[in-house]
Design an enzyme around this catalytic site. Structure first.
Site, PDB file in Angstrom:
ATOM      1  N   HIS A  46       0.863  -1.184   0.000  1.00  0.00           N
ATOM      2  CA  HIS A  46       0.000   0.000   0.000  1.00  0.00           C
ATOM      3  C   HIS A  46       0.905   1.242   0.000  1.00  0.00           C
ATOM      4  O   HIS A  46       2.048   1.182   0.489  1.00  0.00           O
ATOM      5  CB  HIS A  46      -0.885   0.010   1.253  1.00  0.00           C
ATOM      6  CG  HIS A  46      -1.990  -1.000   1.222  1.00  0.00           C
ATOM      7  ND1 HIS A  46      -3.073  -0.948   2.083  1.00  0.00           N
ATOM      8  CD2 HIS A  46      -2.196  -2.091   0.441  1.00  0.00           C
ATOM      9  CE1 HIS A  46      -3.882  -1.965   1.833  1.00  0.00           C
ATOM     10  NE2 HIS A  46      -3.373  -2.676   0.839  1.00  0.00           N
ATOM     11  N   GLU A  48       0.969   3.875   1.835  1.00  0.00           N
ATOM     12  CA  GLU A  48       1.446   4.309   3.156  1.00  0.00           C
ATOM     13  C   GLU A  48       2.627   3.465   3.637  1.00  0.00           C
ATOM     14  O   GLU A  48       3.598   3.978   4.203  1.00  0.00           O
ATOM     15  CB  GLU A  48       0.332   4.184   4.212  1.00  0.00           C
ATOM     16  CG  GLU A  48      -0.910   4.983   3.937  1.00  0.00           C
ATOM     17  CD  GLU A  48      -1.959   4.167   3.189  1.00  0.00           C
ATOM     18  OE1 GLU A  48      -1.623   3.489   2.180  1.00  0.00           O
ATOM     19  OE2 GLU A  48      -3.122   4.221   3.594  1.00  0.00           O
ATOM     20  N   CYS A  76      -6.305   1.854   5.694  1.00  0.00           N
ATOM     21  CA  CYS A  76      -6.872   0.590   6.194  1.00  0.00           C
ATOM     22  C   CYS A  76      -6.242   0.300   7.567  1.00  0.00           C
ATOM     23  O   CYS A  76      -5.294   0.973   7.972  1.00  0.00           O
ATOM     24  CB  CYS A  76      -6.579  -0.536   5.199  1.00  0.00           C
ATOM     25  SG  CYS A  76      -4.859  -1.105   5.231  1.00  0.00           S
ATOM     26  N   CYS A  79      -2.398  -0.053   7.574  1.00  0.00           N
ATOM     27  CA  CYS A  79      -1.659   1.204   7.396  1.00  0.00           C
ATOM     28  C   CYS A  79      -1.832   2.131   8.595  1.00  0.00           C
ATOM     29  O   CYS A  79      -0.879   2.799   9.002  1.00  0.00           O
ATOM     30  CB  CYS A  79      -2.085   1.872   6.091  1.00  0.00           C
ATOM     31  SG  CYS A  79      -1.576   0.906   4.640  1.00  0.00           S
TER      32      CYS A  79
END
Lengths: 144, 144
Positions: A46, A48, A76, A79
């Site tokens: 992801h 992040e 999410c 993260c």
């Protein structure tokens, strides 16, 4: 947030869900990244996580004290947990996550488990733009 | 779990909080890892994240369907989120996390946000051993 959006557009170019992240410390960008989950076939990639990884490597520290992370979509749980673990001071996000049954940001970022709370706020100015980017992407996917 | 404990002992040897993780699929170990946060100065380098990273690379897939992850300590929100994002079928953990104000495992692994629920259970047989490993480590740290 404009730079995070530019990162999100790079993800889109590669057929990835358009999400970008930027980490700023002492008024300087120390890391930026975009979602690479499909391309790299990795559940961790992801925006992040990739940005935090870069920032830790750059600062040679697992603590990103006094850093702010800008993300185009509400993080999410993975993260949000990573943001908290890295002791990031503040999160600013664009679009809201609507598929969740829990307010994970509040639960994770305000948890007392680490004696660290990450402040967070929605970027009202860019919310619409970040949200539209995602809507357009999923509309195109559905058409295919 | 015995192999996860061996991984945790490797972490301990390097002065890291002794936590280990093993991922099994089709009765085969596809990844094992231990906590490297301090040594690598990276907030992401928990045993679970390192093991998931290895497993995704090995299977060339972000989906670890039908995999089971064994961890010596109840995962933090970041790692629980990563386990869920990777669609891991089952989590078995040793020691319980006592510093948390929330039942993050239940909240994250049973969330409806991904249409995926990860089953989880405590390993009663090894709980005491995993817990003692951590207690001894922190006792030694405090003495120093």
């Amino acid at each position: 947030m404009e730079i995070a959006i530019k990162e999100a557009l790079k993800a889109k170019k590669h057929g990835e869900v358009p999400i970008g992240a930027v980490i700023v410390k002492d008024d300087k960008i120390i890391a930026k990244a975009y979602n690479k989950r499909e391309r790299k076939k990795n559940a961790l990639y992801h925006a992040e996580i990739l940005a935090i990884n870069k920032a830790c490597k750059k600062l040679k520290s697992w603590r990103l004290d006094n850093a702010t992370i800008y993300v185009t979509l509400e993080p999410c749980p993975m993260c949000a947990g990573a943001i908290s673990n890295a002791r990031i001071k503040k999160l600013i996000y664009g679009a809201s996550e609507k598929s969740s049954d829990q307010n994970f940001l509040e639960l994770i970022l305000s948890s007392t488990r680490l004696n660290h709370k990450t402040l967070y706020e929605k970027d009202e100015q860019y919310e619409q733009q970040c949200s539209q980017l995602l809507k357009d992407f999923f509309k195109k996917i559905r058409k295919k």
